[in-house]
Design a protein around this motif. Structure first.
Motif, PDB file in Angstrom:
ATOM      1  N   ASP A  42      10.886 -16.452 -28.539  1.00 41.44           N
ATOM      2  CA  ASP A  42      11.405 -17.758 -28.938  1.00 41.44           C
ATOM      3  C   ASP A  42      11.939 -18.567 -27.761  1.00 41.44           C
ATOM      4  OD1 ASP A  42      10.942 -17.588 -31.770  1.00 41.44           O
ATOM      5  OD2 ASP A  42      12.548 -16.102 -31.852  1.00 41.44           O
ATOM      6  N   HIS A  43      11.368 -18.329 -26.577  1.00 39.81           N
ATOM      7  CA  HIS A  43      11.790 -19.056 -25.382  1.00 39.81           C
ATOM      8  C   HIS A  43      10.555 -19.477 -24.576  1.00 39.81           C
ATOM      9  CE1 HIS A  43      16.124 -18.073 -25.637  1.00 39.81           C
ATOM     10  NE2 HIS A  43      15.685 -16.984 -26.232  1.00 39.81           N
ATOM     11  N   PRO A  44      10.686 -20.497 -23.741  1.00 43.46           N
ATOM     12  CA  PRO A  44       9.578 -20.874 -22.862  1.00 43.46           C
ATOM     13  C   PRO A  44       9.223 -19.720 -21.924  1.00 43.46           C
ATOM     14  CG  PRO A  44      11.229 -22.616 -22.946  1.00 43.46           C
ATOM     15  CD  PRO A  44      11.826 -21.425 -23.624  1.00 43.46           C
ATOM     16  N   VAL A  45       7.965 -19.650 -21.529  1.00 40.57           N
ATOM     17  CA  VAL A  45       7.479 -18.577 -20.665  1.00 40.57           C
ATOM     18  C   VAL A  45       8.295 -18.475 -19.386  1.00 40.57           C
ATOM     19  CG1 VAL A  45       5.508 -17.814 -19.275  1.00 40.57           C
ATOM     20  CG2 VAL A  45       5.140 -18.668 -21.597  1.00 40.57           C
ATOM     21  N   ILE A  46       8.648 -19.588 -18.797  1.00 39.23           N
ATOM     22  CA  ILE A  46       9.346 -19.577 -17.513  1.00 39.23           C
ATOM     23  C   ILE A  46      10.697 -18.870 -17.613  1.00 39.23           C
ATOM     24  CG2 ILE A  46      10.429 -21.827 -17.884  1.00 39.23           C
ATOM     25  CD1 ILE A  46       9.117 -20.336 -14.540  1.00 39.23           C
ATOM     26  N   GLN A  47      11.317 -18.888 -18.786  1.00 36.96           N
ATOM     27  CA  GLN A  47      12.604 -18.204 -18.923  1.00 36.96           C
ATOM     28  C   GLN A  47      12.442 -16.691 -18.821  1.00 36.96           C
ATOM     29  OE1 GLN A  47      15.109 -19.384 -22.162  1.00 36.96           O
ATOM     30  NE2 GLN A  47      15.118 -21.543 -21.576  1.00 36.96           N
ATOM     31  N   SER A  48      11.343 -16.169 -19.345  1.00 34.60           N
ATOM     32  CA  SER A  48      11.062 -14.742 -19.190  1.00 34.60           C
ATOM     33  C   SER A  48      10.852 -14.393 -17.722  1.00 34.60           C
ATOM     34  CB  SER A  48       9.822 -14.345 -20.002  1.00 34.60           C
ATOM     35  OG  SER A  48      10.024 -14.536 -21.382  1.00 34.60           O
ATOM     36  N   PHE A  49      10.146 -15.282 -17.017  1.00 26.48           N
ATOM     37  CA  PHE A  49       9.900 -15.061 -15.596  1.00 26.48           C
ATOM     38  C   PHE A  49      11.210 -15.081 -14.809  1.00 26.48           C
ATOM     39  CE2 PHE A  49       5.226 -16.723 -15.419  1.00 26.48           C
ATOM     40  CZ  PHE A  49       4.885 -15.799 -16.388  1.00 26.48           C
ATOM     41  N   GLU A  50      12.071 -16.056 -15.118  1.00 25.64           N
ATOM     42  CA  GLU A  50      13.351 -16.172 -14.420  1.00 25.64           C
ATOM     43  C   GLU A  50      14.242 -14.967 -14.720  1.00 25.64           C
ATOM     44  OE1 GLU A  50      14.397 -18.363 -12.295  1.00 25.64           O
ATOM     45  OE2 GLU A  50      12.814 -19.876 -12.372  1.00 25.64           O
ATOM     46  N   TRP A  51      14.185 -14.500 -15.954  1.00 27.26           N
ATOM     47  CA  TRP A  51      14.956 -13.308 -16.326  1.00 27.26           C
ATOM     48  C   TRP A  51      14.519 -12.112 -15.484  1.00 27.26           C
ATOM     49  CZ3 TRP A  51      12.754  -8.837 -18.365  1.00 27.26           C
ATOM     50  CH2 TRP A  51      13.656  -7.852 -18.786  1.00 27.26           C
ATOM     51  N   LYS A  52      13.217 -11.946 -15.313  1.00 21.90           N
ATOM     52  CA  LYS A  52      12.734 -10.822 -14.524  1.00 21.90           C
ATOM     53  C   LYS A  52      13.184 -10.957 -13.070  1.00 21.90           C
ATOM     54  CE  LYS A  52       8.785  -8.055 -13.178  1.00 21.90           C
ATOM     55  NZ  LYS A  52       7.394  -7.663 -13.424  1.00 21.90           N
ATOM     56  N   LYS A  53      13.172 -12.154 -12.533  1.00 20.34           N
ATOM     57  CA  LYS A  53      13.603 -12.359 -11.147  1.00 20.34           C
ATOM     58  C   LYS A  53      15.034 -11.860 -10.956  1.00 20.34           C
ATOM     59  CE  LYS A  53      15.291 -16.187  -9.760  1.00 20.34           C
ATOM     60  NZ  LYS A  53      15.568 -17.588  -9.333  1.00 20.34           N
ATOM     61  N   VAL A  54      15.904 -12.183 -11.903  1.00 21.96           N
ATOM     62  CA  VAL A  54      17.316 -11.801 -11.791  1.00 21.96           C
ATOM     63  C   VAL A  54      17.496 -10.299 -11.987  1.00 21.96           C
ATOM     64  CG1 VAL A  54      19.605 -12.063 -12.817  1.00 21.96           C
ATOM     65  CG2 VAL A  54      18.129 -14.068 -12.519  1.00 21.96           C
ATOM     66  N   VAL A  55      16.917  -9.756 -13.075  1.00 21.00           N
ATOM     67  CA  VAL A  55      17.108  -8.343 -13.410  1.00 21.00           C
ATOM     68  C   VAL A  55      16.489  -7.434 -12.354  1.00 21.00           C
ATOM     69  CG1 VAL A  55      16.558  -6.551 -15.094  1.00 21.00           C
ATOM     70  CG2 VAL A  55      17.312  -8.797 -15.873  1.00 21.00           C
ATOM     71  N   TRP A  56      15.326  -7.827 -11.847  1.00 19.81           N
ATOM     72  CA  TRP A  56      14.649  -7.016 -10.854  1.00 19.81           C
ATOM     73  C   TRP A  56      15.112  -7.323  -9.429  1.00 19.81           C
ATOM     74  CZ3 TRP A  56      10.113  -3.726 -11.568  1.00 19.81           C
ATOM     75  CH2 TRP A  56       9.835  -3.458 -12.904  1.00 19.81           C
ATOM     76  N   ASP A  57      16.004  -8.301  -9.303  1.00 20.50           N
ATOM     77  CA  ASP A  57      16.552  -8.674  -7.992  1.00 20.50           C
ATOM     78  C   ASP A  57      15.446  -9.038  -7.000  1.00 20.50           C
ATOM     79  OD1 ASP A  57      18.607  -9.179  -6.214  1.00 20.50           O
ATOM     80  OD2 ASP A  57      18.662  -7.120  -5.449  1.00 20.50           O
ATOM     81  N   ILE A  58      14.525  -9.887  -7.454  1.00 19.94           N
ATOM     82  CA  ILE A  58      13.433 -10.342  -6.599  1.00 19.94           C
ATOM     83  C   ILE A  58      13.953 -11.487  -5.725  1.00 19.94           C
ATOM     84  CG2 ILE A  58      11.097 -11.296  -6.543  1.00 19.94           C
ATOM     85  CD1 ILE A  58      10.693 -10.159  -9.368  1.00 19.94           C
TER      86      ILE A  58
END
Length: 319
Positions: free
Chosen positions: A122-138
């Motif tokens: 229920d969110h835009p695709v980019i939010q999933s991408f941004e979440w991964k950046k933070v959680v994975w510390d990219i």
């Protein structure tokens, strides 16, 4: 995404090593002993998903992993990702143990199951991408470089602001693959990545995976029931049947093992018709050019699917 060999595995021969791996499950069964007794003491049957399986995958390989339903393909993927543990045998992924080093492996591994998604529904695709950046510390710079590259190559740049639930299956699969690649995995496990895709979506997915393997040196193991897809993508095919390796080699050798005979049907001007089996296409055409009075030539070949069905049937009888 430049071509690279990770420093800590460049001295090893294998990115994946599976040695004598066995995996069993207990399946609950409904018995004829009454409802209460079945609840307290249910009948259980041991299902052997993998039975002493062994294989190796070298850095940069693109391997097709095929077999009938229930052969153990998805179980193997989950074992390599550390989602399951074997009952016996040894596993090594990127020089690490999935049992002991799952987090370290996942930082260097990408996994995609065709019937699941990592996107926030229920969110835009980019939010999933941004979440991964933070959680994975990219790192921000690495993230932006990879994001620009994969979204352009996979054709999802215009989908970044679209809600995941509004994507078609092909769009979602491409978005999931883009998300998988954000941390630049060295090894990718793909379980039915073309499942349910239309022709155009499938072509785009296959083209990208071949490009990723050829240009970035990313090691890929892919499962599919579509042998045409696998043959186009991979150079090596590992067949599994009954939890055991049934074949490991290239597609040409597989066709030979399965008896997939190439035949030419030659029609002469006299009306004579001949069926001629052959193996080397170039040599056959050269010999054909020396014949006269040919009206027409057509070519046929036993399909891989037909040959595999016979192989799986034989293996089932031997179990």
């Amino acid at each position: 995404m430049s071509k690279r060999v990770p420093a800590d595995i460049s001295h090893t021969a294998s990115v994946v090593s599976v040695r004598g791996v066995t995996k069993t499950f207990l399946q609950r069964r409904r018995g004829n002993r009454g409802i209460l007794r079945n609840l307290i003491h249910p009948e259980r049957k041991t299902i052997t998903a993998l039975d002493g399986l062994s294989f190796e995958v070298a850095p940069g390989e693109f391997v097709a992993y095929a077999g009938p339903n229930g052969a153990g393909k998805s179980t193997t993927m989950k074992l390599l990702a550390g989602m399951l543990l074997p009952n016996a045998g040894e596993l090594s992924v990127l020089g690490l143990s999935p049992r002991k080093d799952r987090i370290a492996i996942m930082r260097r591994l990408g996994v995609l199951f065709g019937n699941r998604t990592e996107l926030w529904w229920d969110h835009p695709v980019i939010q999933s991408f941004e979440w991964k950046k933070v959680v994975w510390d990219i790192p921000e710079r690495e993230y932006q470089e990879t994001l620009d590259t994969v979204t352009e190559l996979l054709g999802v740049k215009d989908l970044l602001k679209t809600f995941a639930r509004e994507l078609s299956l092909g769009q979602r699969m491409r978005a999931d693959l883009a998300m998988l690649l954000l941390h630049r995995p060295e090894l990718i496990l793909l379980d039915e990545p073309t499942l349910g895709l239309d022709v155009m979506a499938k072509r785009r997915m296959i083209g990208f995976l071949k490009k990723l393997n050829a240009e970035s040196g990313t090691t890929i193991i892919v499962t599919s029931h579509d042998m045409d897809d696998l043959e186009e993508m991979a150079r090596r095919i590992l067949l599994i049947s009954g939890g055991k390796a049934a074949f490991d080699g290239d597609f040409s050798a597989l066709r030979g093992k399965l008896g997939c005979v190439k035949k030419a049907v030659v029609l002469f001007e006299s009306g004579e018709r001949r069926e001629v089996p052959y193996q080397d296409t170039n040599r056959f055409l050269y010999e054909l050019s020396g014949l006269s009075g040919i009206a027409d030539v057509s070519f046929t070949q036993t399909s891989l699917e037909e040959g595999l069905a016979n192989l799986y049937s034989q293996n089932e009888k031997n179990v």
